[in-house]
Motif scaffolding. Structure first.
Motif, PDB file in Angstrom:
ATOM      1  N   UNK A 483       0.831  -1.209   0.000  1.00  0.00           N
ATOM      2  CA  UNK A 483       0.000   0.000   0.000  1.00  0.00           C
ATOM      3  C   UNK A 483       0.864   1.258   0.000  1.00  0.00           C
ATOM      4  N   UNK A 484       1.866   1.293   0.869  1.00  0.00           N
ATOM      5  CA  UNK A 484       2.702   2.484   0.997  1.00  0.00           C
ATOM      6  C   UNK A 484       3.482   2.755  -0.282  1.00  0.00           C
ATOM      7  N   UNK A 485       4.161   1.728  -0.779  1.00  0.00           N
ATOM      8  CA  UNK A 485       4.955   1.923  -1.987  1.00  0.00           C
ATOM      9  C   UNK A 485       4.044   2.203  -3.196  1.00  0.00           C
ATOM     10  N   UNK A 486       2.901   1.552  -3.222  1.00  0.00           N
ATOM     11  CA  UNK A 486       1.971   1.798  -4.324  1.00  0.00           C
ATOM     12  C   UNK A 486       1.435   3.213  -4.298  1.00  0.00           C
ATOM     13  N   UNK A 487       1.066   3.692  -3.124  1.00  0.00           N
ATOM     14  CA  UNK A 487       0.560   5.063  -3.012  1.00  0.00           C
ATOM     15  C   UNK A 487       1.630   6.067  -3.425  1.00  0.00           C
ATOM     16  N   UNK A 488       2.878   5.817  -3.023  1.00  0.00           N
ATOM     17  CA  UNK A 488       3.964   6.716  -3.416  1.00  0.00           C
ATOM     18  C   UNK A 488       4.162   6.705  -4.933  1.00  0.00           C
ATOM     19  N   UNK A 493       3.541   9.439 -10.042  1.00  0.00           N
ATOM     20  CA  UNK A 493       3.112   9.354 -11.442  1.00  0.00           C
ATOM     21  C   UNK A 493       2.074  10.415 -11.776  1.00  0.00           C
ATOM     22  N   UNK A 494       1.130  10.640 -10.841  1.00  0.00           N
ATOM     23  CA  UNK A 494       0.030  11.569 -11.126  1.00  0.00           C
ATOM     24  C   UNK A 494       0.435  13.025 -10.943  1.00  0.00           C
ATOM     25  N   UNK A 495       1.143  13.334  -9.848  1.00  0.00           N
ATOM     26  CA  UNK A 495       1.372  14.740  -9.504  1.00  0.00           C
ATOM     27  C   UNK A 495       2.751  15.256  -9.909  1.00  0.00           C
ATOM     28  N   UNK A 496       3.684  14.361 -10.126  1.00  0.00           N
ATOM     29  CA  UNK A 496       5.019  14.793 -10.552  1.00  0.00           C
ATOM     30  C   UNK A 496       5.201  14.598 -12.053  1.00  0.00           C
ATOM     31  N   UNK A 503      -6.833   2.676 -13.328  1.00  0.00           N
ATOM     32  CA  UNK A 503      -7.733   2.124 -12.313  1.00  0.00           C
ATOM     33  C   UNK A 503      -7.288   0.751 -11.838  1.00  0.00           C
ATOM     34  N   UNK A 504      -6.718  -0.032 -12.742  1.00  0.00           N
ATOM     35  CA  UNK A 504      -6.270  -1.374 -12.358  1.00  0.00           C
ATOM     36  C   UNK A 504      -5.184  -1.296 -11.295  1.00  0.00           C
ATOM     37  N   UNK A 505      -4.227  -0.367 -11.510  1.00  0.00           N
ATOM     38  CA  UNK A 505      -3.139  -0.224 -10.543  1.00  0.00           C
ATOM     39  C   UNK A 505      -3.649   0.348  -9.220  1.00  0.00           C
ATOM     40  N   UNK A 506      -4.639   1.210  -9.275  1.00  0.00           N
ATOM     41  CA  UNK A 506      -5.230   1.737  -8.039  1.00  0.00           C
ATOM     42  C   UNK A 506      -5.845   0.609  -7.230  1.00  0.00           C
ATOM     43  N   UNK A 507      -6.561  -0.291  -7.928  1.00  0.00           N
ATOM     44  CA  UNK A 507      -7.184  -1.426  -7.237  1.00  0.00           C
ATOM     45  C   UNK A 507      -6.118  -2.352  -6.661  1.00  0.00           C
ATOM     46  N   UNK A 508      -5.094  -2.677  -7.465  1.00  0.00           N
ATOM     47  CA  UNK A 508      -4.081  -3.634  -7.035  1.00  0.00           C
ATOM     48  C   UNK A 508      -3.170  -3.086  -5.931  1.00  0.00           C
ATOM     49  N   UNK A 509      -2.800  -1.826  -6.056  1.00  0.00           N
ATOM     50  CA  UNK A 509      -1.815  -1.254  -5.140  1.00  0.00           C
ATOM     51  C   UNK A 509      -2.427  -0.538  -3.944  1.00  0.00           C
ATOM     52  N   UNK A 510      -3.688  -0.134  -4.039  1.00  0.00           N
ATOM     53  CA  UNK A 510      -4.318   0.626  -2.960  1.00  0.00           C
ATOM     54  C   UNK A 510      -5.463  -0.159  -2.311  1.00  0.00           C
TER      55      UNK A 510
END
Length: 661
Positions: A483-488, A493-496, A503-510
């Motif tokens: 969760x931590x590494x995925x959120x980072x 990726x989104x803000x920098x 959406x797939x990565x959001x589901x898998x990592x978050x």
């Protein structure tokens, strides 16, 4: 280095007549952590003996020895060695102690009588000297049938009012003033004595009873008191000399008696914790694995083979019952003090001293980067290391040298020496004049590394304790790490990088890791019930509720912990700003005072400012680095609930190491 010393469970069966011999051998070896064991079919059928009366007698003897030391104003008893200790009983200690108590009482009683006489004559002189020169015979005072005398003192501010009130009927002789009170002699007729006494009472009069009851003249009384004081001054040296002589004679015997009683007390305390049969005693404890062979050999030699020594692995013994012994190389030992301030690792936990040493020094150096300040810390550390007498003091010297080295390294990166920015020396980024945002980002990036290290260590600890559920599903386990590494990663990726989230990565990592973390407590509840163990939660609903709260705390904690590391950059800038302000102030003083005095003031302000920065900033930075260690790093993997290994020791000067329950 990464684990506590391996321990073995120890069981020793000895004949009851050899119990004390074995305990003395264990105490001399100092390698066994004794534990209390109750009687039972798996141990020995008889309860341990009750030694409370003998222990109380030991405490009484130690108290009497301590009283003698305090009465003789002995700061500490001299050191004694094991060779100095005779094998004597408590009765023998009592017989040897009584003559010392008698001598002490005689000397102190003589001194007390002399001091009481000194106090009385001093008090008399304080009264009489104020009336020196008064031509009055005390023998005649009470013989005047028509006169009434009052000798004493009243508050100085009341004298005028008293004179006004008694002016017509009283002869008043004001004398000297002491401590705000005026000495007086008042004389009136027998007829007017009641009016005088009433006025004296209203004025706060205090009668000098000692003087009024004296005989002879004032000068005779003074001369006699002064002669007695001179005589007592000489006599007071005799008790002091007697006490010093007594101290020389009894200090070593007292130290020996104290050590004998302390050893006896430890043996008695140990004896009442071991179950037994009619003829044997069972001694249980823990011993480091590398001490088993010498321990076995020593015990066999002590009792001629009349003992059974068995050792076994800890097995399924609860971790909190296994004592922890940590050993480190000399350079890491000072950092163990910082770990110990938080707590000891559990027996099956990783020992974090090396990790703390590295991460702490990086944090300290980043916040306190200055080549000059680092050099000052190194010099202070070398002085402490070389001239320090105690081991802990020398360890503090190593800590100062390490911190100073880290500070100097970052000082080169920042290009700062005592606050002076040296562009050619700068290897990276000056905190005050460089790229501030880059410094803060690097600080947070370092925080990510530290937090990630904590997560990895926690997973390892869980697996070492066979806590697979915690290692996989815990908020600081594998699910939490993903969760931590995925959120980072998604945030960068989104803000920098300005890429859209998939959406797939959001589901898998978050979402998936959050669901796994949420299910941890319920899964543990179900597994505990199936295994016949009592779950931590009282019900499945409580387990679900606790899991939800833990998930919420974990998600917020990751964000807060990461942001906390911004302080590394902030304190680096603060440190540089204080030094910059010092330089500006020094230059202003130089300009205002002119070339001559200005140069002196420039140096003074510069030195004082740097000293202030080293002391105050050094303390603040150390506290902040430890805070990040304890909360953001240790909080992920380190319980700090380990039980210290306390070997049973006997002998002079050893600490009390009673058997542990």
């Amino acid at each position: 280095m990464f684990s506590a010393v391996e321990m073995k469970r120890l069981s020793v069966v000895v004949l009851e007549r050899d119990e004390r011999t074995v305990l003395r051998g264990l105490g001399a070896l100092g390698a066994v952590h004794l534990v209390r064991t109750g009687a039972g079919p798996d141990t020995a059928p008889q309860d341990p003996p009750d030694r409370s009366d003998s222990l109380a007698r030991c405490d009484d003897l130690l108290g009497r020895i301590d009283t003698i030391g305090r009465q003789l104003e002995l700061e500490r008893l001299p050191d004694v060695t094991d060779k100095d200790l005779p094998e004597i009983s408590l009765d023998d200690v009592e017989r040897r102690l009584k003559p010392i108590e008698t001598q002490t009482d005689e000397v102190l009683q003589h001194r007390e009588v002399t001091l009481q006489r000194w106090g009385r004559v001093t008090a008399l002189l304080d009264q009489v000297e104020a009336y020196e020169g008064l031509e009055l015979s005390f023998d005649q005072v009470g013989r005047f049938s028509f006169l009434h005398f009052a000798i004493g003192s009243l508050p100085a501010e009341n004298l005028a009012a008293f004179e006004h009130q008694t002016a017509e009927n009283v002869v008043l002789m004001p004398l000297g003033e002491t401590d705000g009170r005026r000495r007086i002699v008042a004389v009136t007729s027998r007829k007017g004595r009641f009016a005088l006494e009433t006025a004296l009472e209203q004025s706060g009069f205090r009668r000098e009873k000692t003087i009024e009851s004296a005989t002879g003249t004032m000068q005779q009384l003074l001369d006699e008191a002064r002669r007695e004081k001179d005589q007592l001054s000489t006599e007071l040296t005799r008790p002091r000399e007697a006490i010093q002589a007594l101290l020389r004679n009894v200090s070593h015997p007292l130290a020996v008696l104290q050590a004998v009683v302390e050893v006896e007390r430890k043996i008695l305390d140990a004896e009442q914790n071991f179950p037994r049969t009619d003829a044997t005693v069972l001694i249980n404890g823990w011993v480091p694995a590398d001490e088993v062979t010498p321990l076995r050999r020593r015990l066999q030699n002590l009792v001629g083979g009349r003992c059974v020594v068995e050792t076994e692995e800890p097995g399924d013994v609860p971790e909190e019952e296994i004592p922890v012994l940590v050993k480190h190389p000399r350079l890491l030992r000072p950092f163990q003090m910082l770990v110990a301030a938080y707590g000891l690792p559990g027996y099956r936990e990783l020992e974090p001293t090396l990790f703390l040493a590295i991460t702490f020094l990086v944090m300290f150096g980043m916040m306190f980067g200055d080549v000059g300040h680092g050099a000052v810390l190194i010099v202070a550390g070398l002085g402490t290391l070389i001239w320090g007498r105690k081991e802990q003091t020398r360890d503090a010297g190593i800590l100062l040298i390490s911190a100073g080295t880290a500070s100097a390294v970052f000082g080169f990166l920042y290009g700062e020496v005592f606050g002076f920015e040296i562009p050619g020396l700068t290897l990276w980024n000056n905190p005050l004049h460089g790229d501030t945002m880059e410094l803060l980002i690097v600080a947070m990036g370092y925080g990510v590394v530290v937090i990630s290290l904590g997560l990895v260590l926690n997973i390892v600890n869980c697996l070492r304790r066979s806590d697979v559920v915690g290692g996989v599903m815990g908020k600081f386990g594998a699910a939490g790490a993903i969760f931590y590494w995925g959120a980072l990663a998604l945030g960068i990726k989104a803000y920098v990088l300005k890429h859209e989230m998939n959406a797939v990565w959001v589901v898998l990592l978050i979402l998936v890791p959050m669901v796994v973390m949420f299910l941890k407590e319920p899964v543990q509840y179900v597994l505990a019930r199936r295994a016949g163990r009592k779950p931590q939660a009282e019900s499945l609903f409580e387990a679900v509720f606790e899991s939800g709260v833990e998930l919420f705390e974990g998600v917020l904690g990751y964000m807060a912990n990461t942001i906390s590391f911004v302080r590394l950059g902030a304190y680096a800038m603060s440190h540089a700003a204080i030094l910059y302000a010092t330089l500006m102030m020094a230059e202003q003083m130089h300009t205002m005072a002119g070339a001559g005095l200005g140069g002196v003031l420039y140096v003074v302000v510069l030195v004082l400012g740097n000293i202030l920065a080293i002391v105050l900033e050094g303390i603040i930075v150390s506290v902040q680095a430890l805070r990040l260690q304890y909360y953001e790093f240790f909080g992920k993997f380190f319980s700090g609930t380990g039980r210290a290994f306390k070997p049973f020791r006997l002998g002079a000067g050893t600490q009390d190491t009673s058997p542990q329950g």
